[in-house]
Design a protein around this motif. Structure first.
Motif, PDB file in Angstrom:
ATOM      1  N   ALA A  36     -18.187 104.234  50.455  1.00 20.03           N
ATOM      2  CA  ALA A  36     -18.480 105.582  50.956  1.00 20.03           C
ATOM      3  C   ALA A  36     -19.648 105.577  51.926  1.00 20.03           C
ATOM      4  CB  ALA A  36     -18.782 106.515  49.787  1.00 20.03           C
ATOM      5  N   ALA A  37     -20.554 104.582  51.772  1.00 23.20           N
ATOM      6  CA  ALA A  37     -21.702 104.477  52.664  1.00 23.20           C
ATOM      7  C   ALA A  37     -21.351 103.806  53.987  1.00 23.20           C
ATOM      8  CB  ALA A  37     -22.826 103.703  51.980  1.00 23.20           C
ATOM      9  N   GLY A  38     -20.085 103.415  54.152  1.00 25.51           N
ATOM     10  CA  GLY A  38     -19.644 102.840  55.412  1.00 25.51           C
ATOM     11  C   GLY A  38     -19.459 101.341  55.412  1.00 25.51           C
ATOM     12  N   ASP A  39     -19.589 100.698  54.249  1.00 25.01           N
ATOM     13  CA  ASP A  39     -19.429  99.246  54.159  1.00 25.01           C
ATOM     14  C   ASP A  39     -17.976  98.931  53.814  1.00 25.01           C
ATOM     15  OD1 ASP A  39     -19.520  96.567  53.761  1.00 25.01           O
ATOM     16  OD2 ASP A  39     -21.162  96.585  52.305  1.00 25.01           O
ATOM     17  N   PRO A  40     -17.189  98.377  54.758  1.00 24.38           N
ATOM     18  CA  PRO A  40     -15.783  98.097  54.473  1.00 24.38           C
ATOM     19  C   PRO A  40     -15.590  96.878  53.573  1.00 24.38           C
ATOM     20  CG  PRO A  40     -16.333  97.339  56.674  1.00 24.38           C
ATOM     21  CD  PRO A  40     -17.555  98.038  56.149  1.00 24.38           C
ATOM     22  N   ASN A  41     -16.656  96.083  53.397  1.00 20.36           N
ATOM     23  CA  ASN A  41     -16.595  94.901  52.543  1.00 20.36           C
ATOM     24  C   ASN A  41     -17.711  94.979  51.501  1.00 20.36           C
ATOM     25  OD1 ASN A  41     -14.466  93.410  54.043  1.00 20.36           O
ATOM     26  ND2 ASN A  41     -15.992  93.453  55.678  1.00 20.36           N
ATOM     27  N   LYS A  88      -4.977 101.158  58.264  1.00 20.10           N
ATOM     28  CA  LYS A  88      -4.822 101.457  59.692  1.00 20.10           C
ATOM     29  C   LYS A  88      -5.758 102.569  60.132  1.00 20.10           C
ATOM     30  CE  LYS A  88      -1.334 102.714  63.143  1.00 20.10           C
ATOM     31  NZ  LYS A  88       0.097 103.065  63.371  1.00 20.10           N
ATOM     32  N   GLY A  89      -5.919 103.597  59.299  1.00 15.00           N
ATOM     33  CA  GLY A  89      -6.780 104.716  59.649  1.00 15.00           C
ATOM     34  C   GLY A  89      -8.250 104.480  59.352  1.00 15.00           C
ATOM     35  N   ARG A  90      -8.563 103.301  58.785  1.00 12.29           N
ATOM     36  CA  ARG A  90      -9.941 102.968  58.410  1.00 12.29           C
ATOM     37  C   ARG A  90     -10.557 104.052  57.526  1.00 12.29           C
ATOM     38  NH1 ARG A  90     -12.503 100.202  63.923  1.00 12.29           N
ATOM     39  NH2 ARG A  90     -10.911  98.566  64.111  1.00 12.29           N
ATOM     40  N   ILE A  91      -9.757 104.543  56.601  1.00 10.37           N
ATOM     41  CA  ILE A  91     -10.225 105.530  55.634  1.00 10.37           C
ATOM     42  C   ILE A  91     -10.901 104.783  54.481  1.00 10.37           C
ATOM     43  CG2 ILE A  91      -9.556 107.469  54.162  1.00 10.37           C
ATOM     44  CD1 ILE A  91      -8.964 107.902  57.114  1.00 10.37           C
ATOM     45  N   PRO A  92     -12.113 105.127  54.113  1.00  8.20           N
ATOM     46  CA  PRO A  92     -12.801 104.414  53.023  1.00  8.20           C
ATOM     47  C   PRO A  92     -11.989 104.459  51.735  1.00  8.20           C
ATOM     48  CG  PRO A  92     -14.319 105.887  54.170  1.00  8.20           C
ATOM     49  CD  PRO A  92     -12.952 106.216  54.670  1.00  8.20           C
ATOM     50  N   ALA A  93     -11.601 103.293  51.235  1.00 13.37           N
ATOM     51  CA  ALA A  93     -10.744 103.258  50.054  1.00 13.37           C
ATOM     52  C   ALA A  93     -10.906 101.948  49.301  1.00 13.37           C
ATOM     53  CB  ALA A  93      -9.278 103.454  50.445  1.00 13.37           C
ATOM     54  N   LEU A  94     -10.722 102.026  47.983  1.00 10.73           N
ATOM     55  CA  LEU A  94     -10.711 100.869  47.097  1.00 10.73           C
ATOM     56  C   LEU A  94      -9.371 100.833  46.385  1.00 10.73           C
ATOM     57  CD1 LEU A  94     -12.201  98.539  45.502  1.00 10.73           C
ATOM     58  CD2 LEU A  94     -12.763 100.291  43.804  1.00 10.73           C
ATOM     59  N   ILE A  95      -8.664  99.718  46.500  1.00  5.95           N
ATOM     60  CA  ILE A  95      -7.416  99.546  45.772  1.00  5.95           C
ATOM     61  C   ILE A  95      -7.760  99.126  44.347  1.00  5.95           C
ATOM     62  CG2 ILE A  95      -5.275  98.230  45.581  1.00  5.95           C
ATOM     63  CD1 ILE A  95      -5.447  97.766  48.626  1.00  5.95           C
ATOM     64  N   ARG A  96      -7.416  99.952  43.386  1.00  2.00           N
ATOM     65  CA  ARG A  96      -7.597  99.566  41.975  1.00  2.00           C
ATOM     66  C   ARG A  96      -6.281  98.952  41.522  1.00  2.00           C
ATOM     67  NH1 ARG A  96      -7.818  97.446  38.037  1.00  2.00           N
ATOM     68  NH2 ARG A  96      -8.822  98.052  36.055  1.00  2.00           N
ATOM     69  N   GLY A  97      -6.138  97.679  41.859  1.00  2.00           N
ATOM     70  CA  GLY A  97      -4.896  96.973  41.612  1.00  2.00           C
ATOM     71  C   GLY A  97      -4.779  95.843  42.614  1.00  2.00           C
ATOM     72  N   TYR A  98      -3.565  95.368  42.832  1.00  2.00           N
ATOM     73  CA  TYR A  98      -3.310  94.256  43.752  1.00  2.00           C
ATOM     74  C   TYR A  98      -3.037  94.778  45.161  1.00  2.00           C
ATOM     75  CZ  TYR A  98      -3.046  89.964  40.961  1.00  2.00           C
ATOM     76  OH  TYR A  98      -3.345  88.845  40.229  1.00  2.00           O
ATOM     77  N   PRO A  99      -3.593  94.151  46.178  1.00  2.00           N
ATOM     78  CA  PRO A  99      -3.226  94.515  47.550  1.00  2.00           C
ATOM     79  C   PRO A  99      -1.872  93.899  47.911  1.00  2.00           C
ATOM     80  CG  PRO A  99      -4.795  92.709  47.583  1.00  2.00           C
ATOM     81  CD  PRO A  99      -4.619  93.083  46.133  1.00  2.00           C
ATOM     82  N   HIS A 100      -1.095  94.607  48.700  1.00  2.00           N
ATOM     83  CA  HIS A 100       0.165  94.059  49.196  1.00  2.00           C
ATOM     84  C   HIS A 100      -0.128  93.050  50.302  1.00  2.00           C
ATOM     85  CE1 HIS A 100       3.086  96.645  47.058  1.00  2.00           C
ATOM     86  NE2 HIS A 100       2.098  97.510  47.044  1.00  2.00           N
ATOM     87  N   PRO A 101       0.810  92.152  50.602  1.00  2.00           N
ATOM     88  CA  PRO A 101       0.594  91.160  51.670  1.00  2.00           C
ATOM     89  C   PRO A 101       0.195  91.825  52.980  1.00  2.00           C
ATOM     90  CG  PRO A 101       2.579  90.617  50.420  1.00  2.00           C
ATOM     91  CD  PRO A 101       2.118  91.966  49.926  1.00  2.00           C
ATOM     92  N   GLY A 102      -0.829  91.267  53.624  1.00  2.00           N
ATOM     93  CA  GLY A 102      -1.283  91.773  54.914  1.00  2.00           C
ATOM     94  C   GLY A 102      -2.272  92.913  54.827  1.00  2.00           C
ATOM     95  N   ILE A 103      -2.635  93.351  53.621  1.00  2.00           N
ATOM     96  CA  ILE A 103      -3.573  94.462  53.444  1.00  2.00           C
ATOM     97  C   ILE A 103      -4.988  93.919  53.281  1.00  2.00           C
ATOM     98  CG2 ILE A 103      -4.213  96.426  52.012  1.00  2.00           C
ATOM     99  CD1 ILE A 103      -1.643  96.829  53.585  1.00  2.00           C
ATOM    100  N   GLY A 104      -5.905  94.446  54.092  1.00  2.00           N
ATOM    101  CA  GLY A 104      -7.277  93.964  54.075  1.00  2.00           C
ATOM    102  C   GLY A 104      -8.266  94.898  53.413  1.00  2.00           C
TER     103      GLY A 104
END
Length: 360
Positions: free
Chosen positions: A335-340, A168-184
């Motif tokens: 960190a360089a601003g690429d969300p994908n 929601k806050g568009r904070i640069p982050a990588l989930i090291r694990g499984y995303p919960h339903p609805g998490i992009g």
């Protein structure tokens, strides 16, 4: 656990010098350094390493000469070199447990990530706040992320609330694990569903029709995916029963004892955690049952200690160094601003043939 930079392995003295520079420049130690014992505990190195690092900092003109019984005094933060390094990639790792309580494969991976970032002038900072698994951590997260100012975040075993806040806050982050339903958010993990499906198929081909899946009490997304993978095998006559153990050796023994008393006992065990595999092997031996003569055993997770068991456990393992490289590449792009950041989000583990699975 402190969130300040930590030394990577390799040349520990040089790394300690670098990390102390970073902490001094950041204002954490503006005038006096902690004592040697405290520094050794904080940086997780020996006191001999600390002494050599302090001597180097003194030669560099950062610290004043030592006075008997007194803490080291800072006389220079190190100039432009230190300021440039503090502006380098700064990754924050949010974890559910303190570093020393994490599984060995994850510790190896974290060490590799830290070393890779260090070689580029960056740092990995590990945080294990007590509120990380609270139902509503939003306020604490907001204050915490604002205070730490990391380039990007790595979320380990994160709840839906934590993942949702970062998304929601568009904070640069990588989930090291499984995303919960609805998490992009971008994520990276072993494809537990496909791995478990492969394990169940292997047991089927060896003639096993009744298997037990050992599950920890924690409702982990990866374990749920693994259970789905087993249940979706779909071969005629194949039956899988999920048994939940409490995380202790006695708990594993109790659920196995219950399984062996079924009207139609299982012929194979699927462990979703490496500790379950080790306990199952030794518990069965204590009951006079041999693997794989009486029961076959396969593990979906791996850790180095399993390499020393007899018979060798059949299962799946990943290379922490290879995974660390994937993690760092994604974190750099995030960190360089690429969300994908691209790349396959799923890790395919290596199959360990072992000798713990036999024909029925």
């Amino acid at each position: 656990m402190t969130g300040a930079p930590m030394p990577s392995r390799g040349n520990l003295v040089a790394e300690c010098v670098r990390v102390m520079h970073l902490r001094i420049a950041s204002g954490e130690w503006p005038k006096l350094l902690p004592g040697e014992r405290r520094l050794a505990e904080t940086l997780q190195v020996g006191r001999d390493t600390i002494r050599l690092a302090l001597q180097q900092l003194e030669r560099d003109g950062v610290l004043a000469a030592a006075d008997a019984g007194a803490r080291r005094r800072v006389i220079d933060a190190g100039g432009e070199t230190v300021r440039e390094k503090t502006a380098a990639l700064r990754i924050g790792l949010l974890a559910h447990r303190r570093l020393e309580q994490l599984p060995q494969p994850m510790l190896l991976e974290i060490d590799q990530v830290r070393e890779a970032l260090s070689s580029k002038g960056g740092s990995l900072e590990v945080f294990a706040p007590g509120w990380y698994e609270q139902k509503n951590p939003a306020k604490r997260l907001e204050d915490f992320v604002e205070e730490q100012r990391c380039s990007a975040w790595m979320l380990l075993r994160s709840t839906a609330a934590v993942q949702g806040w970062f998304m929601k806050g568009r904070i640069p982050a990588l989930i090291r694990g499984y995303p919960h339903p609805g998490i992009g958010l971008p994520h990276l993990d072993v494809d537990w569903q496909a791995t478990a499906h492969h394990a169940a198929g292997h047991l089927w081909r060896m003639g096993h029709r009744r298997v037990v899946v050992l599950s920890p009490a924690d409702a982990l997304m990866g374990v749920e995916a693994a259970v789905r993978g087993v249940m979706e095998l779909g071969e005629p006559g194949f039956e899988a029963t999920v048994l939940v153990e409490n995380g202790s050796p006695g708990g594993v023994g109790r659920v196995l004892a219950r399984a062996l008393n079924f009207k139609s006992p299982p012929t194979a065990i699927i462990a979703t955690r490496p500790r379950q595999a080790a306990t199952a092997l030794t518990w069965l031996a204590s009951q006079g049952l041999q693997v794989p003569r009486h029961l076959s055993l396969i593990t979906l997770g791996w850790e180095p200690s399993l390499d020393h068991l007899v018979p060798e456990i059949t299962g799946y393992r990943v290379d922490p160094e290879a995974v660390a490289k994937l993690v760092v590449r994604r974190l750099e792009r995030i960190a360089a601003g690429d969300p994908n950041p691209g790349g396959n989000a799923w890790i395919t583990p290596e199959t360990v043939k072992g000798a713990s699975v036999g024909k029925v």
